[in-house]
Design a protein around this motif. Structure first.
Motif, PDB file in Angstrom:
ATOM      1  N   ASN A   1      -3.242   0.291  -4.691  1.00  0.00           N
ATOM      2  CA  ASN A   1      -3.988   1.428  -4.157  1.00  0.00           C
ATOM      3  C   ASN A   1      -4.536   1.076  -2.781  1.00  0.00           C
ATOM      4  O   ASN A   1      -4.744  -0.095  -2.461  1.00  0.00           O
ATOM      5  CB  ASN A   1      -5.135   1.764  -5.114  1.00  0.00           C
ATOM      6  N   HIS A   2      -4.761   2.078  -1.951  1.00  0.00           N
ATOM      7  CA  HIS A   2      -5.375   1.869  -0.638  1.00  0.00           C
ATOM      8  C   HIS A   2      -6.396   2.967  -0.416  1.00  0.00           C
ATOM      9  O   HIS A   2      -6.136   4.132  -0.718  1.00  0.00           O
ATOM     10  CB  HIS A   2      -4.317   1.883   0.469  1.00  0.00           C
TER      11      HIS A   2
ATOM     12  N   ARG B   1       0.847  -1.191   0.000  1.00  0.00           N
ATOM     13  CA  ARG B   1       0.000   0.000   0.000  1.00  0.00           C
ATOM     14  C   ARG B   1       0.885   1.245   0.000  1.00  0.00           C
ATOM     15  O   ARG B   1       1.417   1.630   1.041  1.00  0.00           O
ATOM     16  CB  ARG B   1      -0.929  -0.023   1.213  1.00  0.00           C
ATOM     17  N   VAL B   2       0.995   1.870  -1.139  1.00  0.00           N
ATOM     18  CA  VAL B   2       1.914   3.005  -1.281  1.00  0.00           C
ATOM     19  C   VAL B   2       1.436   4.200  -0.463  1.00  0.00           C
ATOM     20  O   VAL B   2       2.223   4.891   0.184  1.00  0.00           O
ATOM     21  CB  VAL B   2       2.062   3.382  -2.770  1.00  0.00           C
ATOM     22  N   ASN B   3       0.138   4.455  -0.473  1.00  0.00           N
ATOM     23  CA  ASN B   3      -0.430   5.567   0.303  1.00  0.00           C
ATOM     24  C   ASN B   3      -1.473   5.014   1.264  1.00  0.00           C
ATOM     25  O   ASN B   3      -2.604   4.742   0.874  1.00  0.00           O
ATOM     26  CB  ASN B   3      -1.078   6.597  -0.633  1.00  0.00           C
ATOM     27  N   ARG B   4      -1.094   4.842   2.540  1.00  0.00           N
ATOM     28  CA  ARG B   4      -2.003   4.285   3.530  1.00  0.00           C
ATOM     29  C   ARG B   4      -3.126   5.258   3.829  1.00  0.00           C
ATOM     30  O   ARG B   4      -2.917   6.462   3.973  1.00  0.00           O
ATOM     31  CB  ARG B   4      -1.242   3.976   4.828  1.00  0.00           C
ATOM     32  N   ARG B   5      -4.349   4.731   3.966  1.00  0.00           N
ATOM     33  CA  ARG B   5      -5.507   5.554   4.268  1.00  0.00           C
ATOM     34  C   ARG B   5      -6.165   5.121   5.575  1.00  0.00           C
ATOM     35  O   ARG B   5      -7.374   5.238   5.740  1.00  0.00           O
ATOM     36  CB  ARG B   5      -6.529   5.464   3.118  1.00  0.00           C
TER      37      ARG B   5
ATOM     38  N   ARG C   1      -2.247   3.007  12.052  1.00  0.00           N
ATOM     39  CA  ARG C   1      -0.896   3.326  11.597  1.00  0.00           C
ATOM     40  C   ARG C   1       0.114   3.136  12.718  1.00  0.00           C
ATOM     41  O   ARG C   1       1.207   2.598  12.512  1.00  0.00           O
ATOM     42  CB  ARG C   1      -0.837   4.755  11.057  1.00  0.00           C
TER      43      ARG C   1
END
Length: 252
Positions: free
Chosen positions: A208-209, A135-139, A145
């Protein structure tokens, strides 16, 4: 209770464990169909893991609407995500097992690309047994986190499997290899390490995330962080005790 889909054996089995995810089912299924229809021959197996909302009724309605790729399994009581995945994998018929989360945070649009990549690599090297998303961009919110950062740091120190995002739920693994892995609660978090311990290779693929579509997470600090730290010790022991068998010659 399970209901089997008839027909020829598909190439891909997508297994989704779901507990109280009624509001996420229809949009996620629609996205899976958009991503997979015309790309891969697949079946979709939903495992209702003891839900107390309308998850089962929603799934049954989708099936009655004519989605014949859909196979349903219902657990009388919740057994947890890992065992729910296994419950679906035992019924799966595909060559490749794909496991996304039920909350919609994994993007189904990533599945065909992951499958293309791992199938190509497997054709070149039979030791490649699967692929896990990165996941390149954690949401996620700050609780997830923070707990992931602490747990992953300890995990990396103990297991050293070289996987940058072990918490990503989206994976594609050869079904027969998955079924040979040791089964225990929370095992889904350690698939790369378990595969490596048996001599396989797990690829990494950027994905994607997204934020959760609807509802609440079934995980909190306790069952995401502290339990995970204990699990690492058990997987570390399994890894140290594992033996890889290399067959020199075989005759029948």
């Amino acid at each position: 209770m399970s209901e089997q889909v008839s027909g020829s054996r598909p190439e891909v089995s997508i297994v989704i464990p779901a507990k109280n995810e009624a509001d996420n089912i229809v949009p996620l299924v629609n996205e899976i169909r958009t991503a997979m229809d015309g790309r891969y021959d697949y079946e979709l197996i939903y495992v209702d893991d003891g839900s107390t909302d309308t998850t089962w009724a929603t799934l049954r309605q989708l099936q009655s609407d004519g989605f014949d790729r859909l196979h349903l399994i219902s657990h009388q009581a919740s057994v947890g995500q890992s065992i729910a995945i296994l419950s679906g994998a035992w019924e799966a018929r595909g060559t490749w097992l794909v496991v996304p989360d039920a909350d919609g945070q994994n993007d189904p649009a990533d599945i065909p690309g992951m499958l293309d990549s791992v199938r190509q690599r497997h054709a070149q090297d039979a030791r490649v047994w699967g692929v896990i998303g990165h996941r390149v961009n954690r949401r996620d919110d700050w609780v997830k986190r923070l707990s992931s950062k602490v747990a992953n740091g300890f995990r990396d120190m103990m297991l050293r499997d070289g996987i940058p995002d072990t918490g990503c739920g989206l994976k594609a693994v050869l079904l027969q290899r998955y079924l040979r892995l040791p089964s225990f609660n929370h095992m889904h978090r350690y698939i790369p390490t378990l595969i490596q311990a048996q001599g396989g290779i797990m690829m990494v693929h950027p994905v994607n995330h997204r934020p959760r579509m609807a509802g609440r997470s079934n995980y909190g600090v306790w069952n995401r962080l502290w339990v995970g730290l204990v699990d690492v010790l058990g997987v570390w022991w399994l890894k140290r005790r594992a033996k890889v068998v290399v067959v020199r010659e075989q005759q029948r």
